[in-house]
Design a protein around this motif. Structure first.
Motif, short mmCIF file in Angstrom:
data_model
loop_
_atom_site.label_atom_id
_atom_site.label_comp_id
_atom_site.label_asym_id
_atom_site.label_seq_id
_atom_site.Cartn_x
_atom_site.Cartn_y
_atom_site.Cartn_z
N TRP A 92 18.81 18.96 0.04
CA TRP A 92 17.54 18.95 -0.76
C TRP A 92 16.49 20.05 -0.11
CZ3 TRP A 92 18.24 17.39 -5.23
CH2 TRP A 92 18.81 16.24 -5.30
N PHE A 93 16.53 19.97 1.25
CA PHE A 93 15.63 20.94 2.06
C PHE A 93 16.13 22.41 1.90
CE2 PHE A 93 14.30 23.27 5.77
CZ PHE A 93 12.92 23.03 5.69
N GLY A 94 17.27 22.60 1.85
CA GLY A 94 17.79 24.05 1.43
C GLY A 94 17.52 24.59 0.27
N LEU A 95 17.52 23.73 -0.90
CA LEU A 95 17.09 24.25 -2.31
C LEU A 95 15.62 24.53 -2.14
CD1 LEU A 95 18.82 21.82 -4.77
CD2 LEU A 95 19.62 24.17 -3.80
N LEU A 96 14.66 23.66 -1.40
CA LEU A 96 13.33 23.75 -1.44
C LEU A 96 13.06 25.04 -0.71
CD1 LEU A 96 10.41 22.77 -1.76
CD2 LEU A 96 10.60 21.53 0.11
N PHE A 97 13.82 25.35 0.44
CA PHE A 97 13.58 26.42 1.15
C PHE A 97 13.81 27.85 0.42
CE2 PHE A 97 15.08 29.55 3.95
CZ PHE A 97 14.07 30.16 5.02
N THR A 98 14.96 27.64 -0.45
CA THR A 98 15.43 28.91 -1.20
C THR A 98 14.31 29.10 -2.30
OG1 THR A 98 17.90 28.22 -0.74
CG2 THR A 98 17.28 29.54 -2.65
N LEU A 99 14.01 28.31 -2.97
CA LEU A 99 12.90 28.26 -3.84
C LEU A 99 11.63 28.87 -3.43
CD1 LEU A 99 12.03 28.12 -6.82
CD2 LEU A 99 11.22 25.86 -6.53
N CYS A 100 11.15 28.50 -2.30
CA CYS A 100 9.96 29.16 -1.57
C CYS A 100 10.38 30.38 -1.21
CB CYS A 100 9.58 28.17 -0.36
SG CYS A 100 9.08 26.54 -0.80
N LEU A 101 11.34 30.83 -0.42
CA LEU A 101 11.86 32.13 -0.22
C LEU A 101 11.81 32.96 -1.46
CD1 LEU A 101 12.24 34.08 2.13
CD2 LEU A 101 14.87 33.36 1.81
N THR A 102 12.36 32.33 -2.58
CA THR A 102 12.41 33.36 -4.01
C THR A 102 10.98 33.57 -4.15
OG1 THR A 102 14.46 32.19 -4.70
CG2 THR A 102 13.13 32.93 -6.31
N LEU A 103 10.13 32.51 -4.37
CA LEU A 103 8.77 33.03 -4.59
C LEU A 103 8.01 33.96 -3.90
CD1 LEU A 103 7.71 29.18 -5.73
CD2 LEU A 103 8.71 31.11 -7.23
N LEU A 104 8.31 33.73 -2.55
CA LEU A 104 7.66 34.89 -1.58
C LEU A 104 8.12 36.15 -2.13
CD1 LEU A 104 7.65 32.84 1.76
CD2 LEU A 104 5.88 33.29 0.40
N ILE A 105 9.54 36.55 -2.26
CA ILE A 105 10.04 37.58 -2.53
C ILE A 105 9.42 38.25 -3.86
CG2 ILE A 105 12.05 38.69 -3.27
CD1 ILE A 105 13.68 36.87 -1.55
N ALA A 106 9.34 37.41 -4.87
CA ALA A 106 8.84 37.76 -6.20
C ALA A 106 7.37 38.23 -6.36
CB ALA A 106 9.48 36.66 -7.10
N ILE A 107 6.42 37.63 -5.32
CA ILE A 107 5.15 37.70 -5.27
C ILE A 107 4.96 39.37 -4.97
CG2 ILE A 107 2.86 37.24 -4.55
CD1 ILE A 107 3.79 34.35 -4.32
N PRO A 108 3.90 40.00 -5.58
CA PRO A 108 3.70 41.32 -5.07
C PRO A 108 3.28 41.47 -3.76
CG PRO A 108 3.07 41.23 -7.46
CD PRO A 108 3.54 39.93 -6.87
N ARG A 109 3.79 42.51 -2.89
CA ARG A 109 3.30 42.53 -1.44
C ARG A 109 1.73 42.59 -1.50
NH1 ARG A 109 7.83 41.97 -1.84
NH2 ARG A 109 7.08 39.93 -1.90
N LYS A 110 1.05 43.53 -2.45
CA LYS A 110 -0.26 43.63 -2.46
C LYS A 110 -1.09 42.44 -2.06
CE LYS A 110 -0.94 44.54 -7.39
NZ LYS A 110 -1.45 45.47 -8.28
#
Length: 400
Positions: A331-349
């Motif tokens: 479960w923690f791995g899925l939560l971490f993956t989702l959070c990382l996915t959102l961080l990647i997808a949000i524009p750097r600016k």
């Protein structure tokens, strides 16, 4: 008792498999979205006649401002603003006509955007339009938007989606909504386009070959999600939807949880409608080699991200006490993956803006709103749950 524990264990693993599918799909296309797409071009030898459609439902103030802005848009060819007026006041219609706008009034017992557009397109059939651009009542086209669209059609495109982005980020909730819009752009449009798949239509900032859109709308039926219905119809015909990632249409973001909940109720109702309608057909289309259609079907099975985030957090907590089902690391791995996915997808600016960190505190309210929306989807089938807008200028720090 042992049998009951075994059944519960299986159910938890089934849930784990479903959430793994969600996280895997999102993270895969988020990574794809990190790769670049070719820059859009605006030069052309033929400047097509463009109809700019504003489907409008009881928005008497915003539509006048949006039309005034659209009329100032620079384009080398002919374009005309068409307001599809559903429930506008006579004074508003008079002002729009004085501005030089064509107004097509529609009257329905139950209003839908699809029916309104269908009626309007059939009224315009003999006016020589080559391209139809669909905008929401609050939308503002970015610089040279029509030139870029015209160039794409000169290169043989039939359907395209521009990069719809936030017009305002004047509250923490609006900033959160702007982040959500960009995550969608990154995963469902840019990430898909990098792999040669069609971008998902959003409902505005879209452009079509005029006659092709008219044909689609004449077969659209009665639905709360005309953009998703168009998506499936286009995929079934194996026509590609191009994504112009660097051509912008600015869209108002919701300012509070109440409006957010109302808007998401309609969106979830639309997703459930098409999941039921196309789940089986999607697999049939896959065996026919139509990967595009199957991909659209998979997207209907994805849980809204804000609900996915909340559910994974709950599953991590329960794993501390619950001996059945996947272990806590899963479960923690899925939560971490989702959070990382959102961080990647949000524009750097966005990371340089302090509003982002204030917006994080709005996530619990957004989660509650999504839960309410989930249990309110029946309302969307009975009435046209319009999202009302206000006149907002484009924030200077949003423009690229």
């Amino acid at each position: 008792m042992e049998m009951i524990y075994s059944i519960i264990d299986i159910l938890f693993w089934i849930l784990g498999g479903y959430l793994l599918f969600n996280c895997s799909y999102l993270s895969f296309f988020a990574i794809c979205g990190l790769f670049s797409l070719p820059k859009s071009k605006k030069e052309a030898t033929n400047y097509r006649k463009i109809a700019i459609l504003f489907p409008t439902y009881q928005e008497n103030v915003v539509i006048i401002n949006s039309v005034k802005t659209a009329l100032q848009h620079q384009y080398h060819g002919d374009f005309e603003i068409i307001v599809i007026a559903d429930g506008l006041q006579p004074e508003t219609i008079a002002v729009l006509k004085d501005l030089g706008t064509k107004v097509i009034e529609v009257f329905f017992d139950k209003s839908t955007k699809g029916k309104a557009m269908q009626f309007a397109m059939n009224q315009l059939v003999d006016e020589g339009f080559d391209i139809a651009v669909v905008l929401d009542v609050d939308n503002v086209m970015g610089d040279d938007c029509l030139l870029y669209i015209n160039n794409a059609f000169e290169r043989g495109k039939k359907v395209l989606q521009t990069h719809r982005t936030a017009k305002n980020m004047d509250s923490s909730f609006a900033f959160l909504d702007a982040c959500n819009e960009e995550v969608n752009n990154h995963i469902y449009r840019k990430g898909q386009a990098v792999l040669g798949l069609s971008a998902a239509l959003i409902g505005s900032g879209m452009a079509f070959d005029f006659n092709y859109l008219r044909n689609l709308l004449n077969n659209i039926g009665d639905t709360v999600g005309e953009d998703k219905q168009l998506d499936f119809m286009i995929a079934e015909r194996r026509v590609a939807v191009t994504y112009l990632h660097d051509v912008y249409v600015y869209d108002e973001k919701v300012a509070n949880a109440k409006v957010f909940t109302k808007q998401r109720t309609r969106w979830i109702a639309s997703q459930v409608e098409f999941m039921k309608k196309y789940a089986l057909i999607g697999f049939v289309q896959l065996f026919k080699g139509n990967l595009e259609f199957f991909n659209k079907t998979l997207q209907t099975f994805l849980m809204p991200r804000i609900l996915l985030l909340g559910l994974l957090f709950v599953m991590v907590l329960q794993a501390f006490f619950n001996p059945v089902g996947p272990p806590i690391l899963f479960w923690f791995g899925l939560l971490f993956t989702l959070c990382l996915t959102l961080l990647i997808a949000i524009p750097r600016k966005f990371y340089a803006n302090k509003q982002l960190y204030k917006a994080l505190f709005q996530i619990p309210r957004a989660m509650i709103g999504m839960v309410i929306a989930l249990f309110s989807i029946g309302k969307a089938k009975k009435s046209f749950m319009v999202t009302h807008h206000s006149v907002k200028p484009i924030d200077n720090d949003i423009k690229e």
